[in-house]
Structures are given as C-alpha cells and as structure tokens.
Enzyme design. Structure first.
Site, PDB file in Angstrom:
ATOM      1  CG  ASN A 164      14.732  41.454  36.631  1.00 26.62           C
ATOM      2  OD1 ASN A 164      15.365  40.470  36.063  1.00 26.62           O
ATOM      3  ND2 ASN A 164      14.517  42.863  36.281  1.00 26.62           N
ATOM      4  CG  HIS A 206      22.956  41.673  33.878  1.00 29.08           C
ATOM      5  ND1 HIS A 206      21.674  40.532  34.103  1.00 29.08           N
ATOM      6  CD2 HIS A 206      22.252  42.664  33.683  1.00 29.08           C
ATOM      7  CE1 HIS A 206      20.443  41.142  34.136  1.00 29.08           C
ATOM      8  NE2 HIS A 206      20.812  42.412  33.793  1.00 29.08           N
ATOM      9  CG  HIS A 225      16.386  46.294  37.158  1.00 31.18           C
ATOM     10  ND1 HIS A 225      15.538  47.354  36.750  1.00 31.18           N
ATOM     11  CD2 HIS A 225      16.428  45.363  35.793  1.00 31.18           C
ATOM     12  CE1 HIS A 225      15.203  47.367  35.867  1.00 31.18           C
ATOM     13  NE2 HIS A 225      15.533  46.227  35.148  1.00 31.18           N
ATOM     14  CG  HIS A 235      20.012  42.756  30.359  1.00 26.28           C
ATOM     15  ND1 HIS A 235      19.333  43.636  31.363  1.00 26.28           N
ATOM     16  CD2 HIS A 235      19.901  43.518  29.177  1.00 26.28           C
ATOM     17  CE1 HIS A 235      18.916  44.635  30.686  1.00 26.28           C
ATOM     18  NE2 HIS A 235      19.291  44.616  29.510  1.00 26.28           N
TER      19      HIS A 235
HETATM   20 FE   LIG Z   1      16.591  40.839  34.148  1.00 21.87          FE
HETATM   21 FE   LIG Z   2      18.940  43.411  33.573  1.00 25.08          FE
END
Ligand SMILES: [Fe+2]
Ligand SMILES: [Fe+2]
Length: 293
Positions: free
Chosen positions: A70, A184, A98, A209
C-alpha cells in the site's frame, strides 16, 4: 547496515511477556529482524523514514523486511516508493493482493530480487515469491530466506499457500537456516494454521493485510515466532488507512466511493524477532507500535 553503528550499540533488552530463552545467551549467535506491517501511503513512508534509524540503533536490527503493498497512495507500489523504501535500509519488500495495482512496477518485480510478490499467485505471473539475502555480522555471512504468501479465505482464490510454503522451504534447505514468512491474509484461522503447520521449519510466520495489529505474538514450541498481524504503518485515525467518513458512508449507502487516504494519528507497526542464526530458531518476538504524529 553500517558496522560502525552496530558496534556502538548496547546489548538489546527484551521485556515482553512471551520470551523463550534470551537474546544474550552466551555462545548463541542471534540476529534481530525487523518486520514492518503494511506501509500505507505518503504518511506511512514518512513515519518509517523518520523512526527507523532510532529503532535500528536501539534494537540492534540486522535485517529489515517490510510489506509495501500500500506504499503508493494506498494501492500498490511504484518504482519511486520502492526506491524510497530501499533508501531507508529495508532489505526485502513483500507485497500482497495489491501487488499489480500500479502496473509500472511489473518490470521491477521481475528484475529486482528485493521486491517479492506472493509466491502462490498463478504460475508464470510477473515477479518472484521468495528470495535469499546475505548479511554480514561480526565478519560472518548469514543467509536469510524470505517468503511472501497470500491467503485464500475471504480473498481472491490463488494457489495453496501451505503447499507453496512446503516447496519453497525445501528449495531453501541448506541455503538459508533463517526463513521468514509474510502470510498476507484476512482470516486469523488461516494465518494461525499456517503458523503451526510451519512450526520448527521456519523462523517466523508474520501476518499482514488486515492493517490492525494483533496482540498474540509468541514463539511456538518448535521455535517459530508468530503474530497474526503486524499491523499498519500509516494513519490510524482511519478505517484501515482510508478516511473514516468515506468508509462509514459506503457502509450506510452501499454506493461506490472514491477512497482517500487519511493522514493523522500515524503509527509505525512492526515486530522484532530474535533468531539463532545457526539453527534458524527464534527465541523472542516483540510487538512494536510507535506513534509518529
Ligand atoms: Fe495492505
Ligand atoms: Fe492486502
């Protein structure tokens, strides 16, 4: 790591409740690994850059892993944020669901061994899911294996993280005694089950996560350190990083919303694991939650 910095440091202290053995046992060569939870946007990167030097000094950190999924505006990672994270002294950056949000990172996923995508994505996807990194401590070279995995419960379906871990651990045998796994995943049960499944075969299983740090850090009987989620390095006056008003409105209306990152109450969330570099067994895990601004 600058050896001059390391030399000047006092022996690390650990006062946590769940400690098997001691970092300072005579004859045992320990390394201290910092594992940073999901770095969220500019404020997360800023806090990390500002807080890391002191943390590295005070905790005698030898190796740093951080989840960067992120780090670019909350969604994915770019070349620029990747370079910035490396400039802080991070050795390996793991990712998550992501991973491909910013397509410009795809060439770096293939080219740079310091960037890891989940290993259990479909075969042939860009990037690699594990790496072995070499550090030098007291004149000795130490190999550290890092594995990035993605959960399947309440998430998009990917390959089996359990059997993917089996395969990579086998490949790392004889090459790295110390192995750290970033799991994750959304579900506590899936992370905990993986932790127990890998107990005695890896040095640590650390969750990422959910962006919410859990208080369940411990060392399992086989010497694997575990924590369900390392938390988020970013703005905590938010719903997992996003401005809370937007997420509340989304729940109230069930309408699409444009997500904007929050910017206040910024914390560094992480865990520090002490590992015997010869056996790969962990002796302690410490939860880190430092407020930046
Ligand atoms: Fe995240
Ligand atoms: Fe994530």
């Amino acid at each position: 790591m600058d050896p001059k910095i390391n030399k000047a440091l006092a022996a690390p202290q650990y006062n946590g409740p769940l400690c098997l053995g001691s970092r300072t046992d005579p004859g045992v060569k320990m390394i201290n690994i910092l594992f940073v939870g999901d770095i969220n946007g500019k404020t997360g990167r800023k806090a990390l850059g500002a807080l890391l030097p002191k943390l590295i000094r005070e905790k005698s950190i030898d190796f740093i892993i951080a989840n960067g999924e992120n780090s670019a505006g909350g969604f994915g990672i770019t070349e620029k944020t990747f370079e910035e994270l490396l400039s802080f002294g991070i050795h390996a950056i793991t990712l998550g669901n992501h991973v491909y949000d910013k397509k410009e990172i795809i060439p770096a996923l293939d080219a740079d061994g310091r960037l890891l995508r989940p290993a259990n994505l479909p075969e042939g996807n860009p990037g690699k899911g594990s790496g072995i990194y070499t550090i030098e401590k007291n004149g000795k070279k130490i190999n550290i294996g890092v594995i990035s995995l993605l959960g399947r419960v309440f998430m998009n379906q990917v390959d089996d993280p359990f059997r993917t871990a089996d395969r990579i651990i086998k490949e790392m045998q004889g090459k790295a005694a110390v192995i750290i796994v970033d799991m994750h995943a959304e579900a506590t049960s899936e992370k905990l089950a993986l932790g127990f499944y890998l107990d005695g075969r890896v040095s640590a299983v650390l969750g990422t996560h959910t962006h919410v740090q859990t208080a369940d850090e411990r060392v399992f009987a086989g010497g694997t350190a575990y924590m369900t989620d390392a938390g988020m390095t970013g703005p905590h006056d938010s719903v997992i990083g996003v401005k809370k008003e937007i997420i509340i409105r989304k729940f109230l209306t069930a309408m699409p919303e444009k997500f904007e990152l929050a910017e206040t109450d910024v914390h560094l969330n992480a865990a520090i694991i002490s590992v015997d570099e010869t056996t790969g067994k962990s002796t302690s895990i410490e939860r880190i939650n430092i407020r930046y601004e």
